[in-house]
Design a protein around this motif. Structure first.
Motif, mmCIF file in Angstrom:
data_model
loop_
_atom_site.group_PDB
_atom_site.id
_atom_site.type_symbol
_atom_site.label_atom_id
_atom_site.label_comp_id
_atom_site.label_asym_id
_atom_site.label_seq_id
_atom_site.Cartn_x
_atom_site.Cartn_y
_atom_site.Cartn_z
ATOM 1 N N ARG A 161 0.811 -1.219 0.000
ATOM 2 C CA ARG A 161 0.000 0.000 0.000
ATOM 3 C C ARG A 161 0.847 1.273 0.000
ATOM 4 N NH1 ARG A 161 -2.473 -3.150 3.938
ATOM 5 N NH2 ARG A 161 -1.696 -1.805 5.613
ATOM 6 N N ALA A 162 1.914 1.317 0.762
ATOM 7 C CA ALA A 162 2.710 2.543 0.900
ATOM 8 C C ALA A 162 3.770 2.616 -0.202
ATOM 9 C CB ALA A 162 3.380 2.598 2.264
ATOM 10 N N ALA A 163 3.931 3.823 -0.752
ATOM 11 C CA ALA A 163 4.953 4.006 -1.788
ATOM 12 C C ALA A 163 6.351 4.054 -1.185
ATOM 13 C CB ALA A 163 4.672 5.281 -2.580
ATOM 14 N N CYS A 164 6.493 4.641 -0.010
ATOM 15 C CA CYS A 164 7.801 4.765 0.636
ATOM 16 C C CYS A 164 7.653 4.478 2.129
ATOM 17 C CB CYS A 164 8.390 6.170 0.455
ATOM 18 S SG CYS A 164 8.730 6.600 -1.248
ATOM 19 N N CYS A 165 8.618 3.755 2.665
ATOM 20 C CA CYS A 165 8.706 3.533 4.101
ATOM 21 C C CYS A 165 10.144 3.809 4.530
ATOM 22 C CB CYS A 165 8.313 2.097 4.466
ATOM 23 S SG CYS A 165 6.546 1.745 4.278
ATOM 24 N N GLY A 189 6.123 -3.406 1.884
ATOM 25 C CA GLY A 189 6.843 -4.249 0.947
ATOM 26 C C GLY A 189 8.172 -4.697 1.529
ATOM 27 N N LEU A 190 8.985 -5.327 0.693
ATOM 28 C CA LEU A 190 10.305 -5.780 1.122
ATOM 29 C C LEU A 190 11.287 -4.606 1.121
ATOM 30 C CD1 LEU A 190 10.469 -9.157 -0.838
ATOM 31 C CD2 LEU A 190 9.714 -8.748 1.516
ATOM 32 N N ILE A 191 12.278 -4.691 1.961
ATOM 33 C CA ILE A 191 13.233 -3.594 2.142
ATOM 34 C C ILE A 191 14.417 -3.777 1.192
ATOM 35 C CG2 ILE A 191 14.698 -2.364 3.775
ATOM 36 C CD1 ILE A 191 11.705 -2.134 4.311
ATOM 37 N N GLN A 192 14.679 -2.750 0.381
ATOM 38 C CA GLN A 192 15.843 -2.715 -0.506
ATOM 39 C C GLN A 192 16.930 -1.882 0.182
ATOM 40 O OE1 GLN A 192 15.719 -4.306 -3.476
ATOM 41 N NE2 GLN A 192 13.522 -4.661 -3.699
ATOM 42 N N ILE A 193 18.145 -2.397 0.231
ATOM 43 C CA ILE A 193 19.235 -1.722 0.945
ATOM 44 C C ILE A 193 20.395 -1.474 -0.020
ATOM 45 C CG2 ILE A 193 20.953 -1.905 2.783
ATOM 46 C CD1 ILE A 193 18.990 -3.438 4.426
ATOM 47 N N LEU A 194 20.902 -0.242 -0.007
ATOM 48 C CA LEU A 194 22.135 0.128 -0.712
ATOM 49 C C LEU A 194 23.111 0.620 0.354
ATOM 50 C CD1 LEU A 194 23.724 0.604 -3.333
ATOM 51 C CD2 LEU A 194 22.719 2.887 -3.414
#
Length: 202
Positions: free
Chosen positions: A96-100, A187-192
């Motif tokens: 649902r959320a675009a950014c977390c 959603g799933l967390i993307q990490i850089l």
């Protein structure tokens, strides 16, 4: 008698001046372009007509000399990313959320726990003076696992074997599992995560 003489002289001068003037010239006809009947084979595109008089050329103004082309240094060659793990990841479910924005420390702390292993990989570099930054990119699955890690160095001194060793160590990191509600929202967390490697003495 004297008045009549001046009158005759004045008439003679006027007649002489009239004879001395050249006859008026007929107005010059403008340069004309011969006309011909239009042919069905003619191109329908209208021609552009120049307003410059015939026989006159445009003045050639002095132009600035063209500077010689400057040699542009090629961009630095960056090694291609090195990836380890599953080539295709499971497709992420809609959320649902675009950014977390989760707490950074929660995701940085497990990575710091493997810094000694990353440092051991760095010490294996073929160039003893190798220094640079390696940026790691990965996704944390719902169960806390990391299925694939890609690392990209900003210098060729850190060769692929070193970056691959680091990526394999990062794949062993485990995070806390997340609930279905958290994943459905963010959603799933993307990490850089970039890591800078330097010599101990620097």
């Amino acid at each position: 008698m004297q008045a009549g003489l001046w009158l005759v002289v004045g008439m003679l001068l006027q007649a002489c001046s009239a004879r001395s003037q050249p006859p008026p010239r007929a107005p010059r006809a403008p340069d004309m372009i011969p006309h011909r009947e239009a042919s069905p084979h003619d191109d329908e595109t209208p021609l552009s007509v120049s307003t410059q008089p015939v026989g006159e050329e445009e003045p050639t103004w002095p132009r600035k000399p063209t500077p010689p082309p400057q040699e542009v240094a090629p961009p630095p060659v960056r090694p291609a990313p090195v990836c380890v793990g599953d080539a295709t990841l499971p497709k992420e479910k809609p959320h649902r959320a675009a950014c977390c924005y989760p707490a950074r420390e929660l995701f940085a702390q497990p990575i710091r726990a493997v810094f000694p292993e990353l440092r051991a990989c760095y010490e294996r570099a073929r160039d003893a003076d190798a220094e640079g930054t390696v940026a790691f990119k990965f996704r944390v699955e719902q169960d806390g696992r990391i299925l694939r890690v890609c690392g990209a160095a900003d210098t060729p001194l850190l060769d692929d074997d070193v970056v691959r060793c680091m990526a394999e160590r990062l794949r062993t990191v485990r995070y806390d599992a997340r609930t279905d509600g958290d994943v459905a929202l963010c959603g799933l967390i993307q990490i850089l995560y970039p890591v800078r490697f330097t010599h101990e003495g620097n």
